[in-house]
Design a protein around this motif. Structure first.
Motif, PDB file in Angstrom:
ATOM      1  N   UNK A 107      35.780  46.694  49.129  1.00 45.25           N
ATOM      2  CA  UNK A 107      34.732  46.905  50.039  1.00 45.25           C
ATOM      3  C   UNK A 107      34.005  48.379  49.452  1.00 45.25           C
ATOM      4  N   UNK A 108      34.841  49.288  49.079  1.00 47.86           N
ATOM      5  CA  UNK A 108      34.489  50.535  48.341  1.00 47.86           C
ATOM      6  C   UNK A 108      34.106  49.950  47.160  1.00 47.86           C
ATOM      7  N   UNK A 109      34.707  49.360  46.367  1.00 45.90           N
ATOM      8  CA  UNK A 109      34.148  49.092  45.019  1.00 45.90           C
ATOM      9  C   UNK A 109      32.608  48.439  44.879  1.00 45.90           C
ATOM     10  N   UNK A 110      32.731  47.603  45.991  1.00 45.78           N
ATOM     11  CA  UNK A 110      31.339  46.973  46.443  1.00 45.78           C
ATOM     12  C   UNK A 110      30.095  48.168  46.739  1.00 45.78           C
ATOM     13  N   UNK A 143      22.805  46.498  37.336  1.00 46.39           N
ATOM     14  CA  UNK A 143      22.787  45.074  38.095  1.00 46.39           C
ATOM     15  C   UNK A 143      23.684  45.001  39.323  1.00 46.39           C
ATOM     16  N   UNK A 144      23.345  45.736  40.425  1.00 49.86           N
ATOM     17  CA  UNK A 144      24.029  45.930  41.576  1.00 49.86           C
ATOM     18  C   UNK A 144      24.286  44.328  42.308  1.00 49.86           C
ATOM     19  N   UNK A 145      23.319  43.379  42.190  1.00 49.67           N
ATOM     20  CA  UNK A 145      23.894  42.252  43.171  1.00 49.67           C
ATOM     21  C   UNK A 145      24.897  41.573  42.678  1.00 49.67           C
ATOM     22  N   UNK A 146      25.130  41.635  41.108  1.00 47.92           N
ATOM     23  CA  UNK A 146      26.176  40.879  40.686  1.00 47.92           C
ATOM     24  C   UNK A 146      27.721  41.543  41.130  1.00 47.92           C
ATOM     25  N   UNK A 147      27.701  42.662  40.859  1.00 49.48           N
ATOM     26  CA  UNK A 147      28.913  43.499  41.360  1.00 49.48           C
ATOM     27  C   UNK A 147      29.146  43.844  42.755  1.00 49.48           C
ATOM     28  N   UNK A 148      28.227  44.056  43.396  1.00 54.48           N
ATOM     29  CA  UNK A 148      28.265  43.965  44.714  1.00 54.48           C
ATOM     30  C   UNK A 148      28.794  42.706  45.508  1.00 54.48           C
ATOM     31  N   UNK A 149      28.333  41.594  44.869  1.00 50.09           N
ATOM     32  CA  UNK A 149      28.795  40.344  45.464  1.00 50.09           C
ATOM     33  C   UNK A 149      30.137  39.926  44.981  1.00 50.09           C
ATOM     34  N   UNK A 150      30.336  40.424  43.839  1.00 51.51           N
ATOM     35  CA  UNK A 150      31.614  40.103  43.400  1.00 51.51           C
ATOM     36  C   UNK A 150      32.792  40.664  44.056  1.00 51.51           C
ATOM     37  N   UNK A 151      32.665  42.141  44.340  1.00 50.69           N
ATOM     38  CA  UNK A 151      33.553  42.809  45.013  1.00 50.69           C
ATOM     39  C   UNK A 151      33.656  42.603  46.372  1.00 50.69           C
ATOM     40  N   UNK A 152      32.388  42.332  47.046  1.00 57.21           N
ATOM     41  CA  UNK A 152      32.437  42.071  48.507  1.00 57.21           C
ATOM     42  C   UNK A 152      33.124  40.465  48.823  1.00 57.21           C
ATOM     43  N   UNK A 153      33.121  39.717  47.752  1.00 54.57           N
ATOM     44  CA  UNK A 153      33.741  38.398  47.851  1.00 54.57           C
ATOM     45  C   UNK A 153      35.034  38.690  47.850  1.00 54.57           C
ATOM     46  N   UNK A 154      35.591  39.407  47.009  1.00 55.27           N
ATOM     47  CA  UNK A 154      37.071  39.492  46.968  1.00 55.27           C
ATOM     48  C   UNK A 154      37.365  40.305  48.230  1.00 55.27           C
ATOM     49  N   UNK A 155      36.755  41.285  48.870  1.00 56.18           N
ATOM     50  CA  UNK A 155      37.442  42.226  50.029  1.00 56.18           C
ATOM     51  C   UNK A 155      37.235  40.861  51.178  1.00 56.18           C
ATOM     52  N   UNK A 156      36.244  40.132  51.285  1.00 52.96           N
ATOM     53  CA  UNK A 156      35.947  39.152  52.433  1.00 52.96           C
ATOM     54  C   UNK A 156      37.646  38.117  52.152  1.00 52.96           C
ATOM     55  N   UNK A 157      37.804  37.895  51.004  1.00 56.25           N
ATOM     56  CA  UNK A 157      38.984  37.074  50.885  1.00 56.25           C
ATOM     57  C   UNK A 157      40.330  37.643  51.294  1.00 56.25           C
ATOM     58  N   UNK A 158      40.522  39.075  51.005  1.00 49.92           N
ATOM     59  CA  UNK A 158      41.553  39.983  51.679  1.00 49.92           C
ATOM     60  C   UNK A 158      41.559  40.018  53.090  1.00 49.92           C
ATOM     61  N   UNK A 159      40.274  40.208  53.559  1.00 50.64           N
ATOM     62  CA  UNK A 159      40.130  40.417  54.932  1.00 50.64           C
ATOM     63  C   UNK A 159      40.485  38.968  55.938  1.00 50.64           C
ATOM     64  N   UNK A 185      36.869  45.440  32.448  1.00 54.97           N
ATOM     65  CA  UNK A 185      37.916  46.031  33.353  1.00 54.97           C
ATOM     66  C   UNK A 185      37.881  45.586  34.763  1.00 54.97           C
ATOM     67  N   UNK A 186      36.584  45.981  35.382  1.00 55.24           N
ATOM     68  CA  UNK A 186      36.412  45.089  36.755  1.00 55.24           C
ATOM     69  C   UNK A 186      36.724  44.079  36.993  1.00 55.24           C
ATOM     70  N   UNK A 187      36.483  43.119  35.946  1.00 59.19           N
ATOM     71  CA  UNK A 187      36.762  41.660  36.215  1.00 59.19           C
ATOM     72  C   UNK A 187      38.118  41.408  36.098  1.00 59.19           C
TER      73      UNK A 187
END
Length: 141
Positions: free
Chosen positions: A31-34, A42-58, A117-119
């Motif tokens: 979530x912090x990464x997001x 291009x924030x929409x791509x990376x915010x979505x990507x990292x938020x997706x992973x944060x949600x999966x961990x939640x 590296x983020x991916x």
């Protein structure tokens, strides 16, 4: 059963509690990464990507694993890595110059390498979730 302070302790419950802490910690990290990506080009791509992973961990912390959603994330991540692999190879061939000297992408591959590296970090997280999910399902069966 292990004994702690003279009382029997259910090790499965302790392990489950520890994993929930790990999942919530990783959810907060992603979530912090997001949030940090909000100032990206291009924030929409990376915010979505990292938020997706944060949600999966939640969701994992709440014991809600979905192998298909995790698999879709893995597929998207692998496609992204393959797309950026040529730029990563150029960077390797150039002797891996620093990508952290300044926050501006002064050379053409800096942004690509940071994205790669983020991916890669995301891939490791999703692979971890995938195998934890399989382990959790095998305990139920």
């Amino acid at each position: 059963m292990p004994i702690k302070n003279g009382e029997k302790v259910n090790s499965k419950a302790t392990t489950g509690s520890r994993m929930r802490i790990v999942y919530w910690t990783l959810a907060a990290l992603f979530a912090t990464f997001a949030i940090v990506q909000l100032n990206d080009v291009d924030p929409w791509i990376w915010v979505t990507y990292y938020a997706f992973i944060a949600i999966l961990f939640g969701a994992a912390a709440l014991r809600r694993f979905n192998v298909y959603v995790i698999g879709a994330g893995l597929l998207a991540t692998i496609i992204g890595l393959v797309r950026l692999l040529p730029e990563f190879q150029v960077w390797l061939n150039d002797g891996m110059p620093s990508i952290v000297e300044s926050m501006k992408a002064e050379t053409p591959y800096v942004e690509f390498i940071r994205e790669f590296l983020g991916l890669l970090i995301g891939l490791l997280a999703l692979v971890f979730l995938f195998f934890r999910q399989k382990r959790e399902r095998s305990k139920i069966a």
